[in-house]
Design a protein around this motif. Structure first.
Motif, PDB file in Angstrom:
ATOM      1  N   ASP A 164      52.447  11.120 -29.509  1.00  0.00           N
ATOM      2  CA  ASP A 164      52.132  10.160 -29.584  1.00  0.00           C
ATOM      3  C   ASP A 164      52.030  10.748 -30.871  1.00  0.00           C
ATOM      4  O   ASP A 164      51.527   9.953 -31.717  1.00  0.00           O
ATOM      5  CB  ASP A 164      51.182   9.089 -28.775  1.00  0.00           C
ATOM      6  CG  ASP A 164      52.123   8.835 -27.310  1.00  0.00           C
ATOM      7  OD1 ASP A 164      52.858   8.143 -27.778  1.00  0.00           O
ATOM      8  OD2 ASP A 164      50.821   8.117 -26.360  1.00  0.00           O
ATOM      9  N   SER A 165      50.733  12.078 -30.947  1.00  0.00           N
ATOM     10  CA  SER A 165      50.052  12.390 -31.945  1.00  0.00           C
ATOM     11  C   SER A 165      50.929  12.864 -32.691  1.00  0.00           C
ATOM     12  O   SER A 165      50.514  12.410 -34.450  1.00  0.00           O
ATOM     13  CB  SER A 165      49.114  13.690 -31.594  1.00  0.00           C
ATOM     14  OG  SER A 165      50.038  14.778 -30.977  1.00  0.00           O
ATOM     15  N   CYS A 166      52.313  13.267 -32.749  1.00  0.00           N
ATOM     16  CA  CYS A 166      53.172  13.815 -33.589  1.00  0.00           C
ATOM     17  C   CYS A 166      53.818  11.731 -34.817  1.00  0.00           C
ATOM     18  O   CYS A 166      54.083  11.825 -35.502  1.00  0.00           O
ATOM     19  CB  CYS A 166      54.557  13.866 -32.986  1.00  0.00           C
ATOM     20  SG  CYS A 166      53.841  16.042 -32.169  1.00  0.00           S
ATOM     21  N   LYS A 167      54.037  11.039 -33.065  1.00  0.00           N
ATOM     22  CA  LYS A 167      54.700  10.211 -34.262  1.00  0.00           C
ATOM     23  C   LYS A 167      53.287   9.500 -34.598  1.00  0.00           C
ATOM     24  O   LYS A 167      53.410   8.491 -36.215  1.00  0.00           O
ATOM     25  CB  LYS A 167      54.634   9.066 -32.706  1.00  0.00           C
ATOM     26  CG  LYS A 167      55.821   9.431 -32.163  1.00  0.00           C
ATOM     27  CD  LYS A 167      56.318   8.461 -31.025  1.00  0.00           C
ATOM     28  CE  LYS A 167      57.118   8.970 -30.178  1.00  0.00           C
ATOM     29  NZ  LYS A 167      58.693   8.895 -30.879  1.00  0.00           N
ATOM     30  N   ILE A 168      51.717   9.349 -34.793  1.00  0.00           N
ATOM     31  CA  ILE A 168      50.905   9.222 -35.521  1.00  0.00           C
ATOM     32  C   ILE A 168      50.823   9.713 -37.266  1.00  0.00           C
ATOM     33  O   ILE A 168      50.809   9.078 -37.685  1.00  0.00           O
ATOM     34  CB  ILE A 168      49.531   9.343 -34.559  1.00  0.00           C
ATOM     35  CG1 ILE A 168      49.067   7.886 -33.969  1.00  0.00           C
ATOM     36  CG2 ILE A 168      47.991   8.644 -35.789  1.00  0.00           C
ATOM     37  CD1 ILE A 168      48.567   8.221 -32.797  1.00  0.00           C
ATOM     38  N   ALA A 169      51.029  11.439 -36.605  1.00  0.00           N
ATOM     39  CA  ALA A 169      51.300  12.008 -38.117  1.00  0.00           C
ATOM     40  C   ALA A 169      52.221  11.580 -38.310  1.00  0.00           C
ATOM     41  O   ALA A 169      52.386  11.186 -40.020  1.00  0.00           O
ATOM     42  CB  ALA A 169      51.330  13.492 -37.757  1.00  0.00           C
ATOM     43  N   ASP A 170      53.356  11.389 -38.400  1.00  0.00           N
ATOM     44  CA  ASP A 170      54.949  10.778 -38.895  1.00  0.00           C
ATOM     45  C   ASP A 170      54.547   9.672 -39.690  1.00  0.00           C
ATOM     46  O   ASP A 170      55.113   8.857 -41.594  1.00  0.00           O
ATOM     47  CB  ASP A 170      55.749  10.676 -38.278  1.00  0.00           C
ATOM     48  CG  ASP A 170      56.180  11.514 -37.578  1.00  0.00           C
ATOM     49  OD1 ASP A 170      55.850  12.452 -38.518  1.00  0.00           O
ATOM     50  OD2 ASP A 170      57.334  11.746 -36.638  1.00  0.00           O
ATOM     51  N   GLU A 171      54.064   8.638 -38.845  1.00  0.00           N
ATOM     52  CA  GLU A 171      52.862   6.925 -39.320  1.00  0.00           C
ATOM     53  C   GLU A 171      52.734   7.592 -40.621  1.00  0.00           C
ATOM     54  O   GLU A 171      52.330   6.638 -41.676  1.00  0.00           O
ATOM     55  CB  GLU A 171      52.862   6.180 -38.379  1.00  0.00           C
ATOM     56  CG  GLU A 171      53.850   6.086 -38.045  1.00  0.00           C
ATOM     57  CD  GLU A 171      52.962   4.929 -36.286  1.00  0.00           C
ATOM     58  OE1 GLU A 171      51.978   5.189 -36.100  1.00  0.00           O
ATOM     59  OE2 GLU A 171      53.567   4.818 -35.610  1.00  0.00           O
ATOM     60  N   GLN A 172      51.709   8.264 -40.609  1.00  0.00           N
ATOM     61  CA  GLN A 172      50.402   8.706 -41.504  1.00  0.00           C
ATOM     62  C   GLN A 172      50.764   9.333 -43.266  1.00  0.00           C
ATOM     63  O   GLN A 172      50.416   9.224 -44.530  1.00  0.00           O
ATOM     64  CB  GLN A 172      49.217   9.382 -40.780  1.00  0.00           C
ATOM     65  CG  GLN A 172      48.018   8.205 -39.901  1.00  0.00           C
ATOM     66  CD  GLN A 172      47.725   7.112 -40.443  1.00  0.00           C
ATOM     67  OE1 GLN A 172      47.598   6.786 -41.315  1.00  0.00           O
ATOM     68  NE2 GLN A 172      48.172   5.566 -39.739  1.00  0.00           N
ATOM     69  N   ARG A 173      51.767  10.618 -42.721  1.00  0.00           N
ATOM     70  CA  ARG A 173      52.045  10.996 -43.441  1.00  0.00           C
ATOM     71  C   ARG A 173      53.093   9.944 -44.310  1.00  0.00           C
ATOM     72  O   ARG A 173      53.484   9.808 -45.879  1.00  0.00           O
ATOM     73  CB  ARG A 173      53.476  12.197 -42.898  1.00  0.00           C
ATOM     74  CG  ARG A 173      54.009  13.185 -44.156  1.00  0.00           C
ATOM     75  CD  ARG A 173      54.269  13.806 -43.417  1.00  0.00           C
ATOM     76  NE  ARG A 173      55.866  14.830 -44.648  1.00  0.00           N
ATOM     77  CZ  ARG A 173      56.187  15.501 -44.474  1.00  0.00           C
ATOM     78  NH1 ARG A 173      55.881  16.487 -43.378  1.00  0.00           N
ATOM     79  NH2 ARG A 173      56.497  15.782 -45.719  1.00  0.00           N
ATOM     80  N   LYS A 174      54.022   8.976 -44.294  1.00  0.00           N
ATOM     81  CA  LYS A 174      55.082   8.376 -44.927  1.00  0.00           C
ATOM     82  C   LYS A 174      54.103   6.949 -45.313  1.00  0.00           C
ATOM     83  O   LYS A 174      53.722   6.787 -46.529  1.00  0.00           O
ATOM     84  CB  LYS A 174      55.359   7.086 -43.520  1.00  0.00           C
ATOM     85  CG  LYS A 174      56.850   7.729 -43.026  1.00  0.00           C
ATOM     86  CD  LYS A 174      56.977   6.528 -41.931  1.00  0.00           C
ATOM     87  CE  LYS A 174      58.207   7.448 -41.209  1.00  0.00           C
ATOM     88  NZ  LYS A 174      59.204   6.070 -40.000  1.00  0.00           N
ATOM     89  N   LEU A 175      52.573   6.916 -45.199  1.00  0.00           N
ATOM     90  CA  LEU A 175      52.280   6.439 -45.660  1.00  0.00           C
ATOM     91  C   LEU A 175      50.934   6.549 -47.431  1.00  0.00           C
ATOM     92  O   LEU A 175      50.732   6.880 -48.191  1.00  0.00           O
ATOM     93  CB  LEU A 175      50.467   5.701 -45.397  1.00  0.00           C
ATOM     94  CG  LEU A 175      50.742   4.823 -44.107  1.00  0.00           C
ATOM     95  CD1 LEU A 175      49.708   4.394 -43.197  1.00  0.00           C
ATOM     96  CD2 LEU A 175      51.725   3.020 -44.516  1.00  0.00           C
TER      97      LEU A 175
END
Length: 289
Positions: A164-175
């Motif tokens: 889950d932390s990885c998915k959050i990091a991916d989302e924030q990196r896209k932003l």
């Protein structure tokens, strides 16, 4: 040619599960029946530098003398993981045999721990198999078989929280791209959602340092690749471009390996944008640029 890691996730994975508390939680996720196991019955046996300069097996755990767990973390899925883990396993067994002074040439059978191989996939690809086999790379044939179980989280376990932390990091990196905002928002959202809360609360600085290091590496690596490619095109030297990329990657990886145990990773961060500081670090450790 080795590549710089594309995200912070693999390194955070190694850092997280190298701690005895979380090592035990990961093991119990895989073997809930062994609830009596204690933290002092785990030994870290992560493999170093066997495929290329600066490349590591993400996580190797020995449980008592009975079991070896080799685990890789992937954000980009690769079917070659079975072969890679086989190579890690051979080196791990070799180290175990040497440490226990065993002879493979005696008539007495040696006893080695059972091996279990896993890959933790944190990406978004849906059609990922549950098991990877070495025979898949050999047309379904051969005398040697290796099976790797694919883990994807999806629950509140320590492994599920990591995914889950990885998915959050991916989302924030896209932003926000490769910025401190991405790091800050990833940490904030994880804490708000109760994801890896004790770990991030006690190891916040170390995790932020890892993320900043790998973000900086990626930025510099992308710029370096463009510069080397431009020079190679101008000079018509494709071979020179490949050699140049290998040298840059090897230097950054080796400096990180040497500085990290000394608590000096921040010096490499500063050196990534300062040629003089980079040269000074290289000279200190007897490395060539």
């Amino acid at each position: 040619m080795p590549e710089m890691k594309r995200t912070f996730k693999d390194s955070v994975f190694t850092y997280l599960f190298s701690e005895p508390q979380y090592m035990r939680e990961l093991y119990l996720y895989l073997h809930p029946e062994d609830s009596d196991v204690t933290e002092d019955e785990f030994q870290l046996v992560t493999t170093e530098n066997i495929l290329s300069v600066g490349q590591y097996n993400d996580l190797g755990i020995q449980v008592r003398d009975r079991l070896l767990l080799l685990v890789e973390a992937q954000s980009v899925f690769s079917v070659n993981i079975a072969l890679r883990l086989l190579m890690y396993l051979v080196v791990t067994y070799k180290a175990y045999i040497a440490a226990h002074e065993m002879s493979l040439y005696s008539t007495k059978a040696v006893t080695v721990p059972l091996a279990e191989l896993y890959v933790v996939y944190t990406g978004t690809k849906e059609d990922v198999p549950e098991t990877l086999r070495l025979s898949d790379l050999c047309g379904g044939r051969g005398s040697v078989e290796v099976e790797v179980t694919v883990l994807r989280g999806g629950d509140s376990s320590i492994l599920g929280q990591y995914v889950d932390s990885c998915k959050i990091a991916d989302e924030q990196r896209k932003l926000h791209g490769l910025t401190k905002v991405t790091i800050q928002e990833t940490m904030r959202i994880c804490q708000e959602k109760g994801i890896l809360t004790p770990f991030l609360a006690s190891r916040r600085k170390e995790v932020v340092d890892i993320m900043e290091m790998l973000f900086s590496q990626e930025e510099v690596w992308e710029m370096t690749k463009k510069e080397i490619a431009r020079d190679a095109r101008q000079e018509g030297m494709q071979a020179g471009m490949q050699v140049g990329m290998q040298k840059v990657t090897a230097l950054y990886s080796e400096l990180q390996r040497r500085l990290d145990p000394l608590g000096r990773v921040g010096e490499l961060l500063a050196a990534l944008s300062d040629a003089d500081k980079l040269a000074a670090l290289a000279r200190e450790f007897g490395l060539s640029i």
